[in-house]
Design a protein around this motif. Structure first.
Motif, mmCIF file in Angstrom:
data_model
loop_
_atom_site.group_PDB
_atom_site.id
_atom_site.type_symbol
_atom_site.label_atom_id
_atom_site.label_comp_id
_atom_site.label_asym_id
_atom_site.label_seq_id
_atom_site.Cartn_x
_atom_site.Cartn_y
_atom_site.Cartn_z
ATOM 1 N N ALA A 95 0.843 -1.202 0.000
ATOM 2 C CA ALA A 95 0.000 0.000 0.000
ATOM 3 C C ALA A 95 0.872 1.245 0.000
ATOM 4 O O ALA A 95 2.075 1.187 0.275
ATOM 5 C CB ALA A 95 -0.887 0.008 1.242
ATOM 6 N N GLY A 96 0.227 2.365 -0.267
ATOM 7 C CA GLY A 96 0.845 3.666 -0.029
ATOM 8 C C GLY A 96 0.521 4.095 1.393
ATOM 9 O O GLY A 96 -0.600 3.889 1.864
ATOM 10 N N GLY A 97 1.490 4.680 2.084
ATOM 11 C CA GLY A 97 1.283 5.108 3.473
ATOM 12 C C GLY A 97 1.143 6.616 3.574
ATOM 13 O O GLY A 97 1.852 7.366 2.890
ATOM 14 N N ALA A 190 -3.400 4.616 5.197
ATOM 15 C CA ALA A 190 -2.861 4.071 3.940
ATOM 16 C C ALA A 190 -3.915 4.128 2.847
ATOM 17 O O ALA A 190 -5.115 4.287 3.123
ATOM 18 C CB ALA A 190 -2.419 2.619 4.149
ATOM 19 N N GLU A 191 -3.434 4.025 1.607
ATOM 20 C CA GLU A 191 -4.351 3.797 0.498
ATOM 21 C C GLU A 191 -3.873 2.595 -0.303
ATOM 22 O O GLU A 191 -2.673 2.337 -0.437
ATOM 23 C CB GLU A 191 -4.496 5.033 -0.418
ATOM 24 N N ALA A 192 -4.853 1.844 -0.802
ATOM 25 C CA ALA A 192 -4.579 0.706 -1.679
ATOM 26 C C ALA A 192 -5.783 0.586 -2.606
ATOM 27 O O ALA A 192 -6.629 1.491 -2.652
ATOM 28 C CB ALA A 192 -4.349 -0.557 -0.843
ATOM 29 N N MET A 193 -5.871 -0.517 -3.335
ATOM 30 C CA MET A 193 -6.853 -0.531 -4.418
ATOM 31 C C MET A 193 -7.883 -1.669 -4.335
ATOM 32 O O MET A 193 -8.682 -1.812 -5.259
ATOM 33 C CB MET A 193 -6.112 -0.617 -5.766
ATOM 34 N N GLU A 194 -7.866 -2.445 -3.252
ATOM 35 C CA GLU A 194 -8.728 -3.637 -3.254
ATOM 36 C C GLU A 194 -9.621 -3.793 -2.019
ATOM 37 O O GLU A 194 -10.658 -4.468 -2.094
ATOM 38 C CB GLU A 194 -7.870 -4.914 -3.377
ATOM 39 N N GLY A 195 -9.243 -3.209 -0.899
ATOM 40 C CA GLY A 195 -9.894 -3.561 0.374
ATOM 41 C C GLY A 195 -11.409 -3.433 0.353
ATOM 42 O O GLY A 195 -12.128 -4.333 0.814
ATOM 43 N N SER A 216 4.749 0.281 0.846
ATOM 44 C CA SER A 216 5.824 0.239 -0.163
ATOM 45 C C SER A 216 6.235 1.628 -0.625
ATOM 46 O O SER A 216 7.311 1.799 -1.220
ATOM 47 C CB SER A 216 5.361 -0.559 -1.385
ATOM 48 N N ASN A 217 5.372 2.613 -0.385
ATOM 49 C CA ASN A 217 5.638 3.976 -0.889
ATOM 50 C C ASN A 217 4.787 4.964 -0.105
ATOM 51 O O ASN A 217 3.792 4.572 0.512
ATOM 52 C CB ASN A 217 5.288 4.070 -2.391
ATOM 53 N N ALA A 218 5.202 6.213 -0.149
ATOM 54 C CA ALA A 218 4.400 7.250 0.513
ATOM 55 C C ALA A 218 3.293 7.693 -0.434
ATOM 56 O O ALA A 218 3.492 7.748 -1.652
ATOM 57 C CB ALA A 218 5.286 8.437 0.874
ATOM 58 N N PRO A 221 3.435 12.755 -4.298
ATOM 59 C CA PRO A 221 3.924 12.920 -5.666
ATOM 60 C C PRO A 221 4.557 11.634 -6.191
ATOM 61 O O PRO A 221 5.296 10.957 -5.466
ATOM 62 C CB PRO A 221 4.970 14.030 -5.536
ATOM 63 N N ARG A 222 4.268 11.326 -7.440
ATOM 64 C CA ARG A 222 4.733 10.064 -8.011
ATOM 65 C C ARG A 222 6.255 10.036 -8.098
ATOM 66 O O ARG A 222 6.853 10.965 -8.632
ATOM 67 C CB ARG A 222 4.133 9.918 -9.408
ATOM 68 N N ASP A 223 6.858 8.973 -7.556
ATOM 69 C CA ASP A 223 8.313 8.835 -7.596
ATOM 70 C C ASP A 223 8.638 7.347 -7.596
ATOM 71 O O ASP A 223 8.825 6.739 -6.540
ATOM 72 C CB ASP A 223 8.940 9.538 -6.368
ATOM 73 N N ALA A 226 11.330 5.709 -5.565
ATOM 74 C CA ALA A 226 11.191 5.624 -4.095
ATOM 75 C C ALA A 226 10.366 4.417 -3.651
ATOM 76 O O ALA A 226 10.220 4.183 -2.454
ATOM 77 C CB ALA A 226 10.556 6.912 -3.560
ATOM 78 N N TRP A 227 9.807 3.643 -4.580
ATOM 79 C CA TRP A 227 9.049 2.463 -4.152
ATOM 80 C C TRP A 227 9.975 1.453 -3.511
ATOM 81 O O TRP A 227 11.074 1.192 -4.019
ATOM 82 C CB TRP A 227 8.385 1.771 -5.330
ATOM 83 N N ARG A 228 9.529 0.832 -2.466
ATOM 84 C CA ARG A 228 10.310 -0.204 -1.777
ATOM 85 C C ARG A 228 9.451 -1.469 -1.698
ATOM 86 O O ARG A 228 9.007 -1.875 -0.622
ATOM 87 C CB ARG A 228 10.702 0.291 -0.375
HETATM 88 O O1 LIG Z 1 2.573 4.083 -11.223
HETATM 89 C C1 LIG Z 1 2.601 4.532 -10.084
HETATM 90 O O2 LIG Z 1 2.938 5.686 -9.805
HETATM 91 C C2 LIG Z 1 2.238 3.618 -8.953
HETATM 92 C C3 LIG Z 1 2.536 3.990 -7.638
HETATM 93 C C4 LIG Z 1 2.238 3.114 -6.586
HETATM 94 C C5 LIG Z 1 1.632 1.887 -6.876
HETATM 95 C C6 LIG Z 1 1.339 1.560 -8.181
HETATM 96 C C7 LIG Z 1 0.692 0.326 -8.526
HETATM 97 O O3 LIG Z 1 0.267 0.100 -9.639
HETATM 98 C C8 LIG Z 1 0.566 -0.711 -7.459
HETATM 99 C C9 LIG Z 1 -0.850 -1.093 -7.304
HETATM 100 C C10 LIG Z 1 -0.981 -2.249 -6.346
HETATM 101 O O4 LIG Z 1 -0.256 -2.041 -5.143
HETATM 102 C C11 LIG Z 1 -1.096 -1.484 -4.139
HETATM 103 N N1 LIG Z 1 -0.531 -0.144 -3.891
HETATM 104 C C12 LIG Z 1 0.738 0.060 -3.556
HETATM 105 N N2 LIG Z 1 0.985 1.353 -3.354
HETATM 106 C C13 LIG Z 1 -0.178 2.000 -3.577
HETATM 107 C C14 LIG Z 1 -0.527 3.374 -3.518
HETATM 108 O O5 LIG Z 1 0.254 4.279 -3.203
HETATM 109 N N3 LIG Z 1 -1.807 3.684 -3.822
HETATM 110 C C15 LIG Z 1 -2.714 2.728 -4.152
HETATM 111 N N4 LIG Z 1 -2.392 1.409 -4.217
HETATM 112 C C16 LIG Z 1 -1.140 1.052 -3.929
HETATM 113 C C17 LIG Z 1 -2.501 -1.546 -4.689
HETATM 114 O O6 LIG Z 1 -3.390 -2.124 -3.745
HETATM 115 C C18 LIG Z 1 -2.405 -2.405 -5.948
HETATM 116 O O7 LIG Z 1 -2.628 -3.762 -5.666
HETATM 117 C C19 LIG Z 1 1.642 2.419 -9.238
#
Ligand SMILES: O=C(O)c1cccc(C(=O)CC[C@H]2O[C@@H](n3cnc4c(=O)[nH]cnc43)[C@H](O)[C@@H]2O)c1
Length: 255
Positions: A95-97, A190-195, A216-218, A221-223, A226-228
């Protein structure tokens, strides 16, 4: 017609009571590594993803890789839930934190699972679907399960935050959007895309959801540099190694 089974359909494998739903295979592998179940039976292809079967302390845990985004996650979770009986559903992954709550490498246990961009733009600003008169944008995990999980993970030495985990369809890529989300959801971790998709499917089966994410990332701004992702996957394995399961099920209301 589908038949919902109360067992795994595989000889020698205990009934799975926990369904973990991740987006992609590397997340499933991290969860399974954390659970420490190397000698597991073959995975099962489902219409909604790939179901991996693990076990812990005499009980089963299924781990479904359902795809990226709320729609894929909801479809995959709904398929698994129609086929098997579970007590708790756990959306999980990276997720993003949100600063300052959830730095890279930390774990977030959601005390709310919120659809953050499900709504309409209006002249007065964003209106979520609940304000528009349709459905819900929030699921609340059982508070005792959140406390038990966060406590066990902290006791194992992990850096843990509790707070809302926002579900978005578009990854935040600017400071402005991050500030807008933080203002609309004070204390979001945090934000993520499935919960939210997973929690919707669970709710329709009368089941609670407990979201566990590693950062994995803050959010900001897209960087890409910086993803871990490796660090977040290692933390995900650590979180599932320390998950207080099956004791956790005592904290989950039974329907
Ligand atoms: O292209 C980008 O800038 C970018 C930045 C962060 C994540 C992505 C992904 O496509 C990953 C999507 C995947 O991972 C989860 N995830 C991880 N970090 C985030 C985030 O900052 N915001 C939303 N989702 C994130 C997510 O649940 C997906 O499964 C691309």
């Amino acid at each position: 017609m589908t038949t919902r089974t109360s067992d795994t359909g595989q000889p020698g494998l205990p009934q799975a009571r926990l369904l973990v739903v991740v987006a992609v295979e590397p997340e499933a592998e991290a969860v399974l590594r954390g659970l420490g179940d190397d000698a597991r039976p073959p995975s099962v292809p489902l219409p909604g993803g790939v179901l991996h079967r693990a076990r812990r302390a005499g009980t089963g845990i299924d781990v479904l890789a359902a795809g990226v985004g709320p729609a894929a996650a909801a479809a995959g979770a709904a398929t698994a839930l129609a086929l098997h009986r579970y007590d708790l559903v756990v959306p999980a992954g990276i997720a993003g934190g949100f600063a300052p709550y959830a730095p890279v490498g930390s774990v977030v246990v959601a005390d709310a699972i919120v659809a953050a961009d499900l709504g309409a733009e209006t002249p007065e600003g964003f209106a979520d679907v609940t304000a528009l008169g349709f459905g819900t944008v929030r699921h609340t995990p059982p508070p005792a399960a959140v406390l038990a999980t966060a406590g066990a993970l902290r006791a194992a030495g992990l850096a843990v935050a509790t707070g809302a985990v926002l579900t978005v369809s578009t990854v935040t890529g600017s400071a402005g959007r991050a500030a807008e989300l933080a203002a609309r959801h004070p204390g979001a971790a945090a934000e993520a895309m499935e919960g939210f998709g997973v929690a919707e499917a669970a709710a329709r089966h009368g089941l609670p959801a407990l979201e566990v994410r590693t950062v994995s990332n803050a959010v900001g701004p897209r960087d890409r540099s910086a993803w871990r992702i490796g660090e977040a996957l290692a933390a995900l394995a650590g979180a599932f190694a320390a998950l207080p399961y099956p004791e956790l099920l005592k904290e989950v209301p039974r329907g």
